[in-house]
Design a protein around this motif. Structure first.
Motif, PDB file in Angstrom:
ATOM      1  N   MET A 117       0.826  -1.206   0.000  1.00 51.43           N
ATOM      2  CA  MET A 117       0.000   0.000   0.000  1.00 51.43           C
ATOM      3  C   MET A 117       0.862   1.259   0.000  1.00 51.43           C
ATOM      4  N   ASN A 118       1.909   1.260   0.827  1.00 46.48           N
ATOM      5  CA  ASN A 118       2.786   2.424   0.895  1.00 46.48           C
ATOM      6  C   ASN A 118       3.507   2.658  -0.421  1.00 46.48           C
ATOM      7  N   THR A 119       3.884   1.565  -1.093  1.00 42.23           N
ATOM      8  CA  THR A 119       4.518   1.687  -2.409  1.00 42.23           C
ATOM      9  C   THR A 119       3.563   2.330  -3.400  1.00 42.23           C
ATOM     10  N   LYS A 120       2.288   1.926  -3.358  1.00 38.48           N
ATOM     11  CA  LYS A 120       1.291   2.502  -4.248  1.00 38.48           C
ATOM     12  C   LYS A 120       1.085   3.985  -3.952  1.00 38.48           C
ATOM     13  N   GLU A 121       1.115   4.352  -2.653  1.00 40.48           N
ATOM     14  CA  GLU A 121       0.937   5.748  -2.283  1.00 40.48           C
ATOM     15  C   GLU A 121       2.077   6.599  -2.820  1.00 40.48           C
ATOM     16  N   PHE A 138       0.959   7.874 -21.841  1.00 37.07           N
ATOM     17  CA  PHE A 138       1.360   7.898 -20.439  1.00 37.07           C
ATOM     18  C   PHE A 138       0.228   7.378 -19.549  1.00 37.07           C
ATOM     19  N   TYR A 139       0.627   6.938 -18.339  1.00 37.12           N
ATOM     20  CA  TYR A 139      -0.362   6.564 -17.320  1.00 37.12           C
ATOM     21  C   TYR A 139      -0.073   7.355 -16.057  1.00 37.12           C
ATOM     22  N   ASP A 140      -1.128   7.880 -15.442  1.00 35.84           N
ATOM     23  CA  ASP A 140      -1.002   8.682 -14.222  1.00 35.84           C
ATOM     24  C   ASP A 140      -1.582   7.888 -13.052  1.00 35.84           C
ATOM     25  N   TYR A 141      -0.715   7.503 -12.093  1.00 38.29           N
ATOM     26  CA  TYR A 141      -1.170   6.730 -10.937  1.00 38.29           C
ATOM     27  C   TYR A 141      -2.135   7.521 -10.055  1.00 38.29           C
ATOM     28  N   ALA A 142      -1.963   8.837 -10.018  1.00 34.21           N
ATOM     29  CA  ALA A 142      -2.803   9.643  -9.127  1.00 34.21           C
ATOM     30  C   ALA A 142      -4.239   9.722  -9.630  1.00 34.21           C
ATOM     31  N   SER A 143      -4.403  10.010 -10.907  1.00 37.28           N
ATOM     32  CA  SER A 143      -5.758  10.158 -11.463  1.00 37.28           C
ATOM     33  C   SER A 143      -6.312   8.864 -12.026  1.00 37.28           C
ATOM     34  N   LYS A 144      -5.465   7.805 -12.060  1.00 34.45           N
ATOM     35  CA  LYS A 144      -5.880   6.497 -12.592  1.00 34.45           C
ATOM     36  C   LYS A 144      -6.352   6.614 -14.036  1.00 34.45           C
ATOM     37  N   THR A 145      -5.655   7.400 -14.828  1.00 35.33           N
ATOM     38  CA  THR A 145      -6.036   7.587 -16.221  1.00 35.33           C
ATOM     39  C   THR A 145      -4.837   7.387 -17.141  1.00 35.33           C
ATOM     40  N   ALA A 146      -5.141   6.895 -18.336  1.00 35.38           N
ATOM     41  CA  ALA A 146      -4.123   6.799 -19.389  1.00 35.38           C
ATOM     42  C   ALA A 146      -4.415   7.888 -20.411  1.00 35.38           C
ATOM     43  N   ARG A 147      -3.353   8.361 -21.065  1.00 35.41           N
ATOM     44  CA  ARG A 147      -3.517   9.418 -22.068  1.00 35.41           C
ATOM     45  C   ARG A 147      -2.667   9.101 -23.281  1.00 35.41           C
ATOM     46  N   GLU A 164      -1.733  -1.425 -14.038  1.00 32.15           N
ATOM     47  CA  GLU A 164      -0.735  -1.062 -13.027  1.00 32.15           C
ATOM     48  C   GLU A 164       0.174  -2.242 -12.699  1.00 32.15           C
ATOM     49  N   LEU A 165      -0.396  -3.444 -12.677  1.00 32.37           N
ATOM     50  CA  LEU A 165       0.417  -4.637 -12.421  1.00 32.37           C
ATOM     51  C   LEU A 165       1.457  -4.820 -13.525  1.00 32.37           C
ATOM     52  N   LEU A 166       1.055  -4.648 -14.763  1.00 36.28           N
ATOM     53  CA  LEU A 166       1.987  -4.782 -15.880  1.00 36.28           C
ATOM     54  C   LEU A 166       3.032  -3.664 -15.859  1.00 36.28           C
ATOM     55  N   LEU A 167       2.612  -2.446 -15.515  1.00 33.31           N
ATOM     56  CA  LEU A 167       3.556  -1.329 -15.424  1.00 33.31           C
ATOM     57  C   LEU A 167       4.568  -1.529 -14.297  1.00 33.31           C
ATOM     58  N   ASP A 168       4.095  -2.072 -13.170  1.00 36.26           N
ATOM     59  CA  ASP A 168       4.984  -2.329 -12.032  1.00 36.26           C
ATOM     60  C   ASP A 168       6.030  -3.377 -12.368  1.00 36.26           C
ATOM     61  N   ILE A 173       7.825 -10.935 -17.199  1.00 39.24           N
ATOM     62  CA  ILE A 173       6.643 -11.758 -17.439  1.00 39.24           C
ATOM     63  C   ILE A 173       5.805 -11.834 -16.162  1.00 39.24           C
ATOM     64  N   VAL A 174       4.528 -11.485 -16.289  1.00 34.61           N
ATOM     65  CA  VAL A 174       3.592 -11.597 -15.168  1.00 34.61           C
ATOM     66  C   VAL A 174       2.720 -12.820 -15.438  1.00 34.61           C
ATOM     67  N   SER A 175       2.779 -13.800 -14.552  1.00 36.58           N
ATOM     68  CA  SER A 175       2.090 -15.073 -14.787  1.00 36.58           C
ATOM     69  C   SER A 175       0.579 -14.939 -14.620  1.00 36.58           C
ATOM     70  N   TYR A 176      -0.149 -15.894 -15.210  1.00 36.96           N
ATOM     71  CA  TYR A 176      -1.597 -15.925 -15.051  1.00 36.96           C
ATOM     72  C   TYR A 176      -1.983 -16.007 -13.577  1.00 36.96           C
ATOM     73  N   SER A 177      -1.278 -16.842 -12.810  1.00 39.36           N
ATOM     74  CA  SER A 177      -1.633 -17.013 -11.398  1.00 39.36           C
ATOM     75  C   SER A 177      -1.417 -15.723 -10.618  1.00 39.36           C
ATOM     76  N   GLU A 178      -0.349 -14.982 -10.936  1.00 37.92           N
ATOM     77  CA  GLU A 178      -0.110 -13.709 -10.250  1.00 37.92           C
ATOM     78  C   GLU A 178      -1.197 -12.698 -10.601  1.00 37.92           C
ATOM     79  N   ILE A 179      -1.595 -12.671 -11.864  1.00 36.46           N
ATOM     80  CA  ILE A 179      -2.659 -11.761 -12.284  1.00 36.46           C
ATOM     81  C   ILE A 179      -3.963 -12.101 -11.572  1.00 36.46           C
TER      82      ILE A 179
END
Length: 221
Positions: A117-121, A138-147, A164-168, A173-179
């Motif tokens: 949570m703190n990382t997301k903040e 671009f993607y803005d974490y604060a407004s949760k919007t892509a442009r 956000e998971l893919l951006l992080d 490779i992000v596995s199906y189970s992690e998603i």
């Protein structure tokens, strides 16, 4: 960052256990032993984070979250439950939960969640992230919007979470189970739903390249 936490848990021993631990992590911890008391404390204090059990007297956890979400789509809410039953999980998905943590609750589980949570903040207050700088995407974490250039792209909640998971984990490779764990709180084997979300993101943000790794998962190039 997280100043006030509300715990809604009718088991007093578990509630006291969490309260003691979380009191060292924030300025104020509010304890409720039933859903109605939790609702009253929510209205009075507007906490920054809520932990709630599902089965509670007077008002159960899912009904409590539904009441909160009628006018508050922002406050992070975490379900703490002994139930891994798919019916409970499916009921919880539309409620825009931050996490679904299965009991027994341990300090390690809670601490790991708070760090996330703190990382997301921190990211929320950082500058926007480039998806494809050459094409002004671009993607803005604060407004949760892509442009894309001056065009704002509307995204659904699960699309935001997946993006956000893919951006992080960009270029990894992000596995199906992690998603599945991040989107639904458990491995529900919802690969068709995930594929649908990826298809939607590709359509909405055509300047973004999401690579499919057969039988494994996805990667954001």
């Amino acid at each position: 960052m997280i100043k006030t936490i509300l715990i809604a848990e009718d088991d007093r021993e578990s509630n006291d256990y969490l309260t003691l631990f979380l009191s060292k992590k924030c300025q104020q911890v509010l304890s409720a032993y039933d859903g109605q008391e939790a609702w009253r404390l929510y209205e009075e204090y507007m906490p920054d984070l809520i932990f709630t059990d599902i089965e509670m007297p007077k008002l159960d956890g899912l009904k409590l979250i539904e009441k909160i979400r009628q006018h508050d789509q922002v406050t992070p809410i975490v379900i703490l439950s002994a139930y891994s039953d798919i019916q409970y999980l499916l009921q919880a998905i539309p409620l825009q939960l931050e996490e679904y943590i299965l009991k027994p609750i341990t300090f390690d589980k809670i601490d790991s969640f708070l760090k996330k949570m703190n990382t997301k903040e921190i990211k929320k207050h950082s500058t926007k992230v480039g998806i494809n700088k050459a094409k002004e995407t671009f993607y803005d974490y604060a407004s949760k919007t892509a442009r894309i250039g001056e065009h704002t792209i509307p995204l659904a909640n699960l699309e935001i979470t997946l993006l956000e998971l893919l951006l992080d984990n960009q270029r990894e490779i992000v596995s199906y189970s992690e998603i599945e764990e991040v989107l639904y709180g458990t491995a529900l084997n919802n690969r068709n739903a995930i594929k649908c979300l990826v298809k939607n993101l590709r359509a909405k943000i055509p300047t973004m390249t999401i690579r499919s790794i057969p039988k494994v998962g996805y990667s954001l190039s």
